[in-house]
Scaffold this motif. Structure first.
Motif, PDB file in Angstrom:
ATOM      1  N   VAL A   2       0.846  -1.185   0.000  1.00 34.97           N
ATOM      2  CA  VAL A   2       0.000   0.000   0.000  1.00 34.97           C
ATOM      3  C   VAL A   2       0.880   1.234   0.000  1.00 34.97           C
ATOM      4  N   GLY A   3       0.407   2.286  -0.636  1.00 37.37           N
ATOM      5  CA  GLY A   3       1.127   3.541  -0.612  1.00 37.37           C
ATOM      6  C   GLY A   3       1.774   3.871  -1.939  1.00 37.37           C
ATOM      7  N   HIS A   4       2.499   4.961  -1.903  1.00 34.59           N
ATOM      8  CA  HIS A   4       3.176   5.488  -3.087  1.00 34.59           C
ATOM      9  C   HIS A   4       4.677   5.559  -2.847  1.00 34.59           C
ATOM     10  N   ARG A   5       5.402   5.609  -3.938  1.00 33.86           N
ATOM     11  CA  ARG A   5       6.849   5.783  -3.889  1.00 33.86           C
ATOM     12  C   ARG A   5       7.211   6.789  -4.972  1.00 33.86           C
ATOM     13  N   ARG A  19       5.825   9.806  -9.190  1.00 34.16           N
ATOM     14  CA  ARG A  19       5.181   9.209  -8.018  1.00 34.16           C
ATOM     15  C   ARG A  19       4.161   8.191  -8.511  1.00 34.16           C
ATOM     16  N   GLU A  21       2.082   4.257  -7.337  1.00 29.32           N
ATOM     17  CA  GLU A  21       1.779   3.282  -6.306  1.00 29.32           C
ATOM     18  C   GLU A  21       2.837   2.177  -6.353  1.00 29.32           C
ATOM     19  N   VAL A  22       3.095   1.580  -5.196  1.00 24.63           N
ATOM     20  CA  VAL A  22       4.127   0.546  -5.088  1.00 24.63           C
ATOM     21  C   VAL A  22       3.888  -0.585  -6.089  1.00 24.63           C
ATOM     22  N   ARG A  61       1.324   4.501 -16.108  1.00 26.49           N
ATOM     23  CA  ARG A  61       0.313   3.529 -15.665  1.00 26.49           C
ATOM     24  C   ARG A  61      -0.389   2.880 -16.859  1.00 26.49           C
TER      25      ARG A  61
END
Length: 89
Positions: A2-5, A19, A21-22, A61
């Motif tokens: 979960v989350g962004h990198r 940026r 999502e993982v 994406r």
């Protein structure tokens, strides 16, 4: 997962941050390994194919989705070819 990198890449000699999502970074890493490309190279190629008003993260994406959609349907995935650097006069 979960989350962004956020990661920095070089496009046309300029540094930019992306940026994602993982899960998308993990998918991108798999594509890089399969295609034997560097992150900078692939992102630069994706950048040359997107419309200038489109978000780069969104374009990445969409590329990732299209790549794995092709594999899932037993097609050869399409990877943008390398183009000459854009020249601005």
């Amino acid at each position: 997962m979960v989350g962004h990198r956020t990661r920095n890449v070089m496009i046309g000699g300029r540094r930019t941050s992306i940026r994602l999502e993982v899960a998308f970074w993990e998918a991108l890493e798999e594509i890089l390994e399969r295609e034997e490309l560097t992150l900078n190279t692939l992102v630069s190629r994706i950048d040359t194919t997107r419309k200038s008003n489109k978000n780069l993260s969104g374009a990445i994406r969409v590329f990732i989705f299209g790549y794995f959609y092709s594999l899932a349907h037993h097609r050869v995935p399409s990877v943008p070819l390398e183009y000459e650097s854009r020249v601005c006069n």
